[in-house]
Write a protein that holds these residues in place. Sequence first.
Motif, PDB file in Angstrom:
ATOM      1  N   PHE A  12       0.853  -1.180   0.000  1.00 15.11           N
ATOM      2  CA  PHE A  12       0.000   0.000   0.000  1.00 15.11           C
ATOM      3  C   PHE A  12       0.892   1.234   0.000  1.00 15.11           C
ATOM      4  O   PHE A  12       2.038   1.172   0.421  1.00 15.11           O
ATOM      5  CB  PHE A  12      -0.891   0.034   1.253  1.00 15.11           C
ATOM      6  CG  PHE A  12      -1.860  -1.104   1.317  1.00 15.11           C
ATOM      7  CD1 PHE A  12      -3.089  -1.022   0.693  1.00 15.11           C
ATOM      8  CD2 PHE A  12      -1.537  -2.266   1.989  1.00 15.11           C
ATOM      9  CE1 PHE A  12      -3.976  -2.089   0.739  1.00 15.11           C
ATOM     10  CE2 PHE A  12      -2.420  -3.335   2.053  1.00 15.11           C
ATOM     11  CZ  PHE A  12      -3.645  -3.237   1.420  1.00 15.11           C
ATOM     12  N   ALA A  13       0.358   2.360  -0.476  1.00 12.60           N
ATOM     13  CA  ALA A  13       1.118   3.606  -0.504  1.00 12.60           C
ATOM     14  C   ALA A  13       0.235   4.745  -0.015  1.00 12.60           C
ATOM     15  O   ALA A  13      -0.986   4.737  -0.225  1.00 12.60           O
ATOM     16  CB  ALA A  13       1.609   3.897  -1.908  1.00 12.60           C
ATOM     17  N   ASP A  14       0.849   5.724   0.649  1.00  6.82           N
ATOM     18  CA  ASP A  14       0.127   6.928   1.076  1.00  6.82           C
ATOM     19  C   ASP A  14      -0.307   7.760  -0.126  1.00  6.82           C
ATOM     20  O   ASP A  14      -1.335   8.413  -0.100  1.00  6.82           O
ATOM     21  CB  ASP A  14       1.007   7.799   1.975  1.00  6.82           C
ATOM     22  CG  ASP A  14       1.348   7.140   3.294  1.00  6.82           C
ATOM     23  OD1 ASP A  14       0.588   6.264   3.729  1.00  6.82           O
ATOM     24  OD2 ASP A  14       2.380   7.499   3.882  1.00  6.82           O
ATOM     25  N   ASN A  15       0.504   7.743  -1.178  1.00  9.75           N
ATOM     26  CA  ASN A  15       0.277   8.557  -2.360  1.00  9.75           C
ATOM     27  C   ASN A  15      -0.224   7.667  -3.499  1.00  9.75           C
ATOM     28  O   ASN A  15       0.469   6.738  -3.908  1.00  9.75           O
ATOM     29  CB  ASN A  15       1.597   9.235  -2.750  1.00  9.75           C
ATOM     30  CG  ASN A  15       1.473  10.137  -3.946  1.00  9.75           C
ATOM     31  OD1 ASN A  15       0.555  10.027  -4.743  1.00  9.75           O
ATOM     32  ND2 ASN A  15       2.422  11.046  -4.082  1.00  9.75           N
ATOM     33  N   GLY A  21       1.993   3.718 -10.383  1.00  9.56           N
ATOM     34  CA  GLY A  21       3.204   3.281 -11.058  1.00  9.56           C
ATOM     35  C   GLY A  21       3.401   1.777 -11.045  1.00  9.56           C
ATOM     36  O   GLY A  21       4.178   1.245 -11.837  1.00  9.56           O
ATOM     37  N   PHE A  22       2.703   1.075 -10.180  1.00 12.21           N
ATOM     38  CA  PHE A  22       2.822  -0.380 -10.090  1.00 12.21           C
ATOM     39  C   PHE A  22       1.686  -1.102 -10.814  1.00 12.21           C
ATOM     40  O   PHE A  22       1.624  -2.322 -10.807  1.00 12.21           O
ATOM     41  CB  PHE A  22       2.857  -0.832  -8.626  1.00 12.21           C
ATOM     42  CG  PHE A  22       4.172  -0.552  -7.959  1.00 12.21           C
ATOM     43  CD1 PHE A  22       5.223  -1.456  -8.049  1.00 12.21           C
ATOM     44  CD2 PHE A  22       4.371   0.628  -7.264  1.00 12.21           C
ATOM     45  CE1 PHE A  22       6.441  -1.192  -7.454  1.00 12.21           C
ATOM     46  CE2 PHE A  22       5.581   0.902  -6.655  1.00 12.21           C
ATOM     47  CZ  PHE A  22       6.620  -0.010  -6.750  1.00 12.21           C
ATOM     48  N   THR A  23       0.781  -0.362 -11.430  1.00 10.83           N
ATOM     49  CA  THR A  23      -0.321  -0.985 -12.159  1.00 10.83           C
ATOM     50  C   THR A  23       0.071  -1.173 -13.622  1.00 10.83           C
ATOM     51  O   THR A  23       0.965  -0.515 -14.129  1.00 10.83           O
ATOM     52  CB  THR A  23      -1.601  -0.129 -12.089  1.00 10.83           C
ATOM     53  OG1 THR A  23      -1.353   1.137 -12.702  1.00 10.83           O
ATOM     54  CG2 THR A  23      -2.060   0.063 -10.652  1.00 10.83           C
ATOM     55  N   ALA A  24      -0.610  -2.075 -14.295  1.00 16.76           N
ATOM     56  CA  ALA A  24      -0.374  -2.312 -15.716  1.00 16.76           C
ATOM     57  C   ALA A  24      -1.621  -1.921 -16.500  1.00 16.76           C
ATOM     58  O   ALA A  24      -2.744  -2.062 -16.020  1.00 16.76           O
ATOM     59  CB  ALA A  24      -0.056  -3.787 -15.952  1.00 16.76           C
ATOM     60  N   VAL A  25      -1.410  -1.430 -17.698  1.00  9.76           N
ATOM     61  CA  VAL A  25      -2.527  -1.053 -18.560  1.00  9.76           C
ATOM     62  C   VAL A  25      -3.124  -2.311 -19.189  1.00  9.76           C
ATOM     63  O   VAL A  25      -2.402  -3.150 -19.719  1.00  9.76           O
ATOM     64  CB  VAL A  25      -2.060  -0.084 -19.670  1.00  9.76           C
ATOM     65  CG1 VAL A  25      -3.191   0.232 -20.631  1.00  9.76           C
ATOM     66  CG2 VAL A  25      -1.504   1.183 -19.064  1.00  9.76           C
ATOM     67  N   ASP A  26      -4.446  -2.424 -19.100  1.00  8.55           N
ATOM     68  CA  ASP A  26      -5.157  -3.501 -19.793  1.00  8.55           C
ATOM     69  C   ASP A  26      -5.219  -3.111 -21.269  1.00  8.55           C
ATOM     70  O   ASP A  26      -5.816  -2.088 -21.613  1.00  8.55           O
ATOM     71  CB  ASP A  26      -6.568  -3.646 -19.221  1.00  8.55           C
ATOM     72  CG  ASP A  26      -7.374  -4.749 -19.869  1.00  8.55           C
ATOM     73  OD1 ASP A  26      -7.277  -4.917 -21.113  1.00  8.55           O
ATOM     74  OD2 ASP A  26      -8.110  -5.431 -19.151  1.00  8.55           O
ATOM     75  N   PRO A  27      -4.599  -3.900 -22.150  1.00  9.06           N
ATOM     76  CA  PRO A  27      -4.545  -3.503 -23.561  1.00  9.06           C
ATOM     77  C   PRO A  27      -5.912  -3.480 -24.254  1.00  9.06           C
ATOM     78  O   PRO A  27      -6.095  -2.772 -25.237  1.00  9.06           O
ATOM     79  CB  PRO A  27      -3.634  -4.553 -24.202  1.00  9.06           C
ATOM     80  CG  PRO A  27      -3.636  -5.704 -23.270  1.00  9.06           C
ATOM     81  CD  PRO A  27      -3.913  -5.157 -21.906  1.00  9.06           C
ATOM     82  N   THR A  28      -6.881  -4.216 -23.730  1.00  6.94           N
ATOM     83  CA  THR A  28      -8.210  -4.253 -24.339  1.00  6.94           C
ATOM     84  C   THR A  28      -9.001  -2.989 -24.038  1.00  6.94           C
ATOM     85  O   THR A  28      -9.645  -2.421 -24.917  1.00  6.94           O
ATOM     86  CB  THR A  28      -9.000  -5.486 -23.827  1.00  6.94           C
ATOM     87  OG1 THR A  28      -8.229  -6.648 -24.069  1.00  6.94           O
ATOM     88  CG2 THR A  28     -10.343  -5.593 -24.508  1.00  6.94           C
ATOM     89  N   THR A  29      -8.937  -2.536 -22.783  1.00  9.96           N
ATOM     90  CA  THR A  29      -9.739  -1.380 -22.369  1.00  9.96           C
ATOM     91  C   THR A  29      -8.910  -0.112 -22.162  1.00  9.96           C
ATOM     92  O   THR A  29      -9.467   0.947 -21.916  1.00  9.96           O
ATOM     93  CB  THR A  29     -10.477  -1.691 -21.051  1.00  9.96           C
ATOM     94  OG1 THR A  29      -9.496  -1.940 -20.034  1.00  9.96           O
ATOM     95  CG2 THR A  29     -11.397  -2.886 -21.205  1.00  9.96           C
TER      96      THR A  29
END
Length: 70
Positions: A12-15, A21-29
Amino acid sequence: RAFLPLGCGTYFADNPNVSHGFTAVDPTTNTRTMFYNKVILGKQHATNQQNGQLQVAPKGFHSVHGLISG
């Protein structure tokens, strides 16, 4: 496999920008998924040392708080 500086677990992060920055883009949506949570950490073990082998908080602590060094 992702690099986990403090071992296995949920991070978890405060910000929210840090979490983004740790998420990935779903190429479909072309979207990302994050969850907004209220987190109760209990007694925190604060550390600025990386330990990728960590599997549980040290004895006497409920969670691990990774501090930014530098």
